[in-house]
Design a protein around this motif. Structure first.
Motif, PDB file in Angstrom:
ATOM      1  N   GLY A  99       0.928  -1.154   0.175  1.00  0.00           N
ATOM      2  CA  GLY A  99      -0.070   0.054  -0.035  1.00  0.00           C
ATOM      3  C   GLY A  99       0.826   1.274   0.028  1.00  0.00           C
ATOM      4  N   GLN A 100       2.200   1.259  -0.142  1.00  0.00           N
ATOM      5  CA  GLN A 100       3.158   2.462  -0.221  1.00  0.00           C
ATOM      6  C   GLN A 100       3.566   2.240  -1.698  1.00  0.00           C
ATOM      7  OE1 GLN A 100       5.877   1.489   2.916  1.00  0.00           O
ATOM      8  NE2 GLN A 100       4.820   3.029   4.275  1.00  0.00           N
ATOM      9  N   PHE A 101       4.205   3.401  -2.192  1.00  0.00           N
ATOM     10  CA  PHE A 101       4.636   3.480  -3.371  1.00  0.00           C
ATOM     11  C   PHE A 101       5.621   4.398  -3.648  1.00  0.00           C
ATOM     12  CE2 PHE A 101      -0.014   3.116  -3.058  1.00  0.00           C
ATOM     13  CZ  PHE A 101      -0.309   1.918  -3.976  1.00  0.00           C
ATOM     14  N   ASN A 102       6.477   4.274  -4.721  1.00  0.00           N
ATOM     15  CA  ASN A 102       7.490   5.106  -5.254  1.00  0.00           C
ATOM     16  C   ASN A 102       7.413   5.543  -6.779  1.00  0.00           C
ATOM     17  OD1 ASN A 102       9.831   6.372  -5.908  1.00  0.00           O
ATOM     18  ND2 ASN A 102      11.205   4.736  -5.021  1.00  0.00           N
ATOM     19  N   LYS A 103       6.675   6.569  -6.926  1.00  0.00           N
ATOM     20  CA  LYS A 103       6.040   6.940  -8.218  1.00  0.00           C
ATOM     21  C   LYS A 103       4.877   6.182  -8.850  1.00  0.00           C
ATOM     22  CE  LYS A 103      10.397   7.176 -10.434  1.00  0.00           C
ATOM     23  NZ  LYS A 103      11.198   6.978  -9.465  1.00  0.00           N
ATOM     24  N   THR A 104       3.770   6.463  -8.505  1.00  0.00           N
ATOM     25  CA  THR A 104       2.396   5.756  -8.985  1.00  0.00           C
ATOM     26  C   THR A 104       2.359   6.586 -10.281  1.00  0.00           C
ATOM     27  OG1 THR A 104       1.234   7.764  -7.681  1.00  0.00           O
ATOM     28  CG2 THR A 104       1.516   5.412  -6.867  1.00  0.00           C
ATOM     29  N   SER A 105       2.786   5.689 -11.267  1.00  0.00           N
ATOM     30  CA  SER A 105       2.812   6.461 -12.722  1.00  0.00           C
ATOM     31  C   SER A 105       1.465   6.284 -13.183  1.00  0.00           C
ATOM     32  CB  SER A 105       3.859   5.719 -13.514  1.00  0.00           C
ATOM     33  OG  SER A 105       3.821   4.238 -13.443  1.00  0.00           O
ATOM     34  N   VAL A 106       0.708   5.114 -13.092  1.00  0.00           N
ATOM     35  CA  VAL A 106      -0.807   4.990 -13.782  1.00  0.00           C
ATOM     36  C   VAL A 106      -1.346   3.947 -12.930  1.00  0.00           C
ATOM     37  CG1 VAL A 106       0.126   3.244 -15.516  1.00  0.00           C
ATOM     38  CG2 VAL A 106      -1.681   4.682 -16.066  1.00  0.00           C
TER      39      VAL A 106
END
Length: 205
Positions: A99-106
């Protein structure tokens, strides 16, 4: 025609600045705080009632260089109401946990309403139920674009190198410009991969 509706930007993000004129003006102190971050990617739930928003990023030239300002979040809103979007998943700073992200691109939604989020900097696609429960994690290099077949559930993921800034670091890839096809989120077997004949760009956005 005038368009009315709720604000979908992240307003008054702290610690982010943009150039007000030229790179020379920046060196002379000519910069101002960003007033908002706009979403650049959207996806509807299958029933068309919920709109998901992500890729909150802005690019600005500072000190002769291009800077990318990210917020690593997915937000959602009731498309028929005037209520502003609420946080669905993620946070302002990058993370590596579920549920964590590094650059949610799409992102994209499948016929079951599950939300597929391209977690570009962590080299994976995370799949969630509409209530935010993680159901699958699919490892894939630098997912920058993705699509889900509404008929078969097959997942298509395009790998592309993306730059970061500050605490968001560059996402290098060993095989850039690759389109991959997976069977489904329930059975994420890699079915095919195609290297695309694309010329490498300087910015890699």
């Amino acid at each position: 025609l005038p368009v009315n509706g709720p604000h979908i930007d992240i307003r008054n993000p702290r610690g982010l600045y943009q150039a007000t004129a030229s790179a020379l003006a920046v060196k002379l102190g000519g910069y101002a705080r960003l007033t908002n971050l706009r979403p650049h990617r959207f996806a509807f739930s299958p029933d068309g009632k919920t709109l998901y928003l992500t890729c909150y990023i802005e690019n600005y030239a500072l000190d002769m260089y291009m800077h990318n300002y990210w917020r690593h979040v997915v937000r959602r809103m009731d498309f028929e109401s005037d209520k502003e979007p609420e946080l669905f998943l993620g946070a302002s700073r990058p993370g590596k946990g579920a549920g964590q992200f590094n650059k949610t691109s799409v992102m994209a939604c499948d016929a079951k309403g599950r939300v597929y989020i391209a977690d570009c900097g962590n080299h994976r696609v995370q799949v969630f139920t509409p209530d935010g429960k993680l159901t699958a994690t699919i490892p894939v290099q630098a997912p920058a674009q993705l699509a889900v077949s509404p008929r078969t559930g097959e997942l298509y993921v395009f790998s592309w190198e993306m730059f970061g800034a500050g605490s968001t670091h560059r996402t290098p890839v060993k095989q850039p410009f690759v389109l991959r096809k997976f069977r489904s989120a329930d059975d994420p077997k890699l079915l095919a991969a195609w290297e695309l004949p694309m010329v490498e760009t300087r910015g890699k956005y």
